[in-house]
Scaffold this active site. Structure first.
Site, PDB file in Angstrom:
ATOM      1  N   ALA A  39       7.822   1.626   2.184  1.00 14.05           N
ATOM      2  CA  ALA A  39       8.116   1.839   3.607  1.00 14.05           C
ATOM      3  C   ALA A  39       8.273   3.332   3.856  1.00 14.05           C
ATOM      4  CB  ALA A  39       9.387   1.111   4.016  1.00 14.05           C
ATOM      5  N   GLU A  53      -0.525  -5.072   6.194  1.00 14.28           N
ATOM      6  CA  GLU A  53       0.804  -5.184   5.565  1.00 14.28           C
ATOM      7  C   GLU A  53       1.681  -6.173   6.328  1.00 14.28           C
ATOM      8  OE1 GLU A  53       1.361  -0.777   3.554  1.00 14.28           O
ATOM      9  OE2 GLU A  53       1.798  -1.011   5.667  1.00 14.28           O
ATOM     10  N   THR A  73       0.853  -1.196   0.000  1.00 10.50           N
ATOM     11  CA  THR A  73       0.000   0.000   0.000  1.00 10.50           C
ATOM     12  C   THR A  73       0.888   1.245   0.000  1.00 10.50           C
ATOM     13  OG1 THR A  73      -1.761  -1.153   1.172  1.00 10.50           O
ATOM     14  CG2 THR A  73      -1.741   1.250   1.369  1.00 10.50           C
ATOM     15  N   GLY A  74       0.402   2.309  -0.668  1.00 12.93           N
ATOM     16  CA  GLY A  74       1.136   3.567  -0.692  1.00 12.93           C
ATOM     17  C   GLY A  74       1.494   3.947  -2.117  1.00 12.93           C
TER      18      GLY A  74
HETATM   19  O1  LIG Z   1       3.356   1.667   5.118  1.00 11.15           O
HETATM   20  C1  LIG Z   1       2.742   2.146   4.192  1.00 11.15           C
HETATM   21  C2  LIG Z   1       1.270   2.244   4.173  1.00 11.15           C
HETATM   22  O2  LIG Z   1       0.715   1.836   5.402  1.00 11.15           O
HETATM   23  C3  LIG Z   1       3.478   2.634   3.003  1.00 11.15           C
HETATM   24  O3  LIG Z   1       4.212   1.593   2.463  1.00 11.15           O
HETATM   25  C4  LIG Z   1       4.388   3.743   3.421  1.00 11.15           C
HETATM   26  O4  LIG Z   1       3.606   4.748   4.027  1.00 11.15           O
HETATM   27  C5  LIG Z   1       5.156   4.308   2.229  1.00 11.15           C
HETATM   28  O5  LIG Z   1       4.282   4.971   1.389  1.00 11.15           O
HETATM   29  P1  LIG Z   1       4.808   5.778   0.110  1.00 11.15           P
HETATM   30  O6  LIG Z   1       5.312   4.772  -0.859  1.00 11.15           O
HETATM   31  O7  LIG Z   1       3.570   6.517  -0.366  1.00 11.15           O
HETATM   32  O8  LIG Z   1       5.872   6.735   0.593  1.00 11.15           O
END
Ligand SMILES: O=C(CO)[C@H](O)[C@H](O)COP(=O)(O)O
Length: 243
Positions: free
Chosen positions: A85, A105, A28-29
């Site tokens: 992450a 996750e 996710t993200g």
């Molecule tokens: O842990 C997460 C979601 O719960 C994401 O992997 C983390 O926030 C990184 O997000 P992004 O790729 O948008 O920087």
């Protein structure tokens, strides 16, 4: 290269680890979403995989792009999870949960034979804790849990604001129906001790420290892709390859 292009490059490098027939955990993200877009292109040209999404948000994107999905109920053992992450240290301990999906996750990563974390170079730190640590908590007893979290951190010499994550004027609610506390404790020298202390609090559902789950980090920077392998045994060295 701008920040989005770096995410795309990390996602593209991770795609090289995906092969026909794999059961994939899908993170996710924004970085994981770049991976989903590239994965969908491969699926459209014949790659046969199916994915278990780590959030409703990821499930919706996969559905829109035609990535075949399963659930962890149907497919409880996965070959590989690819996820982003918020912070990554040299031992590949992570802070995750900036997008609020840390519980699913972590469950999906733990059900996978391997986890590859993808990120741009800004996520690498020597010691975790610049990014506030997300802690998923039960809605019941919120104030008591906040006090217990602060006390547990204090016993480890950590302190700082613990704030309830909000969406506008309402608390943010996770896919599991819980709240998130963002704990700004500063640098966390002993992640294992903090993890154990948080797990001992009944109102804590899970926290965003991922210890011993990621086996590889693919980090994109303006000078290319760096692949970092986790040490196989405690005390053994960590390999850093620049491709
Ligand atoms: O842990 C997460 C979601 O719960 C994401 O992997 C983390 O926030 C990184 O997000 P992004 O790729 O948008 O920087």
């Amino acid at each position: 290269m701008d920040a989005r292009q770096l995410k795309v490059e990390a996602a593209r490098a991770a795609l090289a680890h995906v092969s026909d027939g794999m059961r994939l955990g899908i993170g996710t993200g924004s970085t994981a979403e770049e991976f989903v877009r590239l994965l969908a292109e491969k699926v459209a040209t014949g790659l046969t995989i199916f994915g278990v999404p780590t959030s409703e948000r990821t499930a919706i994107l996969c559905g829109e792009l035609g990535v075949p999905l399963s659930t962890l109920e149907e497919t409880p053992e996965l070959d590989l999870t690819i996820d982003g992450a918020d912070e990554i240290d040299p031992a590949l301990t992570l802070i995750k949960g900036g997008g609020g999906a840390l519980l699913r996750e972590k469950i999906v990563a733990a059900a996978s034979a391997r986890m590859i974390v993808i990120a741009d170079h800004s996520k690498m730190v020597e010691t975790l804790g610049r990014f506030p640590l997300p802690i998923e908590v039960n809605q019941f007893g919120l104030r008591a849990t906040e006090i217990a979290v602060a006390a547990a951190a204090g016993r480890l010499g950590l302190s700082g604001p613990v704030t309830l994550r909000m969406t506008g004027s309402q608390p943010f609610v996770t896919d599991g129906g819980h709240f998130i506390l963002d704990a700004s404790f500063g640098r966390i020298p002993d992640t294992r001790a903090l993890s154990n202390a948080l797990h001992a609090i009944p109102g804590v559902v899970e926290h965003g420290l991922f210890i011993g789950l990621a086996s590889v980090a693919i980090i994109a920077g303006s000078d290319g892709i760096q692949t970092v392998h986790a040490a196989r045994k405690p005390g053994s060295s960590i390999d850093h390859d620049v491709a």
